[in-house]
Design an enzyme around this catalytic site. Structure first.
Site, PDB file in Angstrom:
ATOM      1  N   GLU A  43       0.892  -1.075  -0.130  1.00  0.00           N
ATOM      2  CA  GLU A  43       0.076  -0.003   0.103  1.00  0.00           C
ATOM      3  C   GLU A  43       0.693   1.163  -0.083  1.00  0.00           C
ATOM      4  OE1 GLU A  43      -3.764   1.976   2.672  1.00  0.00           O
ATOM      5  OE2 GLU A  43      -2.499   0.619   3.578  1.00  0.00           O
ATOM      6  N   LYS A 116     -10.195   2.523  -2.173  1.00  0.00           N
ATOM      7  CA  LYS A 116     -10.373   2.021  -0.698  1.00  0.00           C
ATOM      8  C   LYS A 116     -11.321   2.383  -0.208  1.00  0.00           C
ATOM      9  CE  LYS A 116      -7.598   1.787   3.464  1.00  0.00           C
ATOM     10  NZ  LYS A 116      -6.169   2.146   4.226  1.00  0.00           N
ATOM     11  N   CYS A 153      -5.870  -2.825   2.263  1.00  0.00           N
ATOM     12  CA  CYS A 153      -5.512  -2.536   3.932  1.00  0.00           C
ATOM     13  C   CYS A 153      -6.947  -2.753   4.563  1.00  0.00           C
ATOM     14  CB  CYS A 153      -4.743  -1.281   4.317  1.00  0.00           C
ATOM     15  SG  CYS A 153      -3.832  -1.679   5.599  1.00  0.00           S
TER      16      CYS A 153
END
Length: 305
Positions: A43, A116, A153
């Site tokens: 990431e 995300k 994540c």
């Protein structure tokens, strides 16, 4: 068998963005020469993990998509004939930014992107200051090596996200990651958190009958891109830095660990995966068949009082 050679780079980053990218480029070239067909990066791999503090100057790290980084990684994908999963700080407009995974096809074009969806806001992970939650939904990205369920994540803690990718035919779940130890936690607590992080994703593999790839950064990083503490920064808690716990891993569709990287060292690894094995596992454990979709209506509620 549908064999896929998956490569990943677990890297320690510095404040030198140009140097980070050069090392990633060297790593991609090496993995490709060793036979990797799909290469997954961690990431926000171009820079330090800047979300340790809240500072408007860090928005200077963002870039448009397409932009400079997609040109760099696109050229590498085209040169070496590999699919690359990147993770970039996207500038969509002034004051509008996303944490965005971009999948580059082996011809250098953008196969797709994922913004995300779940954005954390914890000490040392002040991501809500920087990132607008994604608006592209949970949709796999089709590539020449398969249909990739790419998330980022904090998304890795949510079974709903993994399930939605699986229900749309994802063949593998992929999580670029930046996570580490809280300095104030005891060693025992740190290890509980690290293993919980891995365990929940292995659970997604089992529940969906799919392989999982999670690639984390590793090592100590100072709290600002300049390499030190930010003077005058607007942050709720000043941290000297973070120790990222590495432990990048690949597991199969029954949650079996195929490879687990070091907690404290950089690694460049290739893992061979039989994507067709998921078919057999799902025949043994037909979880999708037995889902009670008629009884799941409340799952869209925040909480059931």
């Amino acid at each position: 068998m549908k064999e896929l050679k998956i490569g990943f780079l677990q890297q320690h980053n510095t404040a030198d963005v140009k140097g980070n990218i050069e090392r990633l480029a060297d790593g991609i070239a090496d993995l490709a020469k060793r036979g990797a067909q799909l290469i997954v990066l961690q990431e926000l791999h171009n820079s330090l993990y800047f979300c340790q503090v809240e500072d408007v100057n860090n928005f200077d790290l963002a870039e448009p998509i397409p932009g400079p980084s997609t040109e760099i990684y696109g050229a590498l994908a085209r040169q070496y004939g590999v699919v690359i999963v990147t993770s970039l700080f996207e500038r969509r407009a002034a004051g509008l930014y996303h944490n965005t995974a971009v999948v580059i096809e082996k011809d250098g074009t953008i196969a797709g992107k994922y913004r995300k969806m779940h954005i954390p806001d914890d000490p040392g992970y002040y991501e809500k200051f920087y990132f607008t939650p994604g608006d592209l939904g949970f949709h796999p990205i089709d590539t020449s090596v398969g249909r990739l369920g790419v998330m980022v994540c904090w998304d890795q803690w949510y079974p709903e996200a993994a399930r939605l990718m699986a229900l749309q035919g994802a063949e593998i779940l992929i999580y670029p990651t930046a996570i580490g130890y809280a300095p104030e936690d005891t060693p025992d607590e740190q290890q509980r958190q690290r293993r919980a992080w891995q365990t929940v994703m292995r659970g997604h593999a089992v529940a969906n009958g799919l392989p999982v790839v999670a690639v984390n950064r590793v090592g100590w990083e100072e709290a600002s891109p300049s390499g030190g503490r930010l003077e005058g920064a607007s942050c709720r808690e000043r941290l000297e830095g973070a120790l990222f716990w590495g432990t990048s891993f690949v597991c199969g569709p029954q949650g079996e660990i195929i490879y687990e990287a070091s907690e404290d060292q950089e690694e460049s690894i290739i893992v061979e995966m039989d994507l067709e094995h998921s078919e057999q596992v799902r025949r043994w454990w037909p979880f999708l068949r037995d889902r009670r979709i008629d009884e799941y209506k409340d799952i869209t509620k925040r909480y059931i009082d």
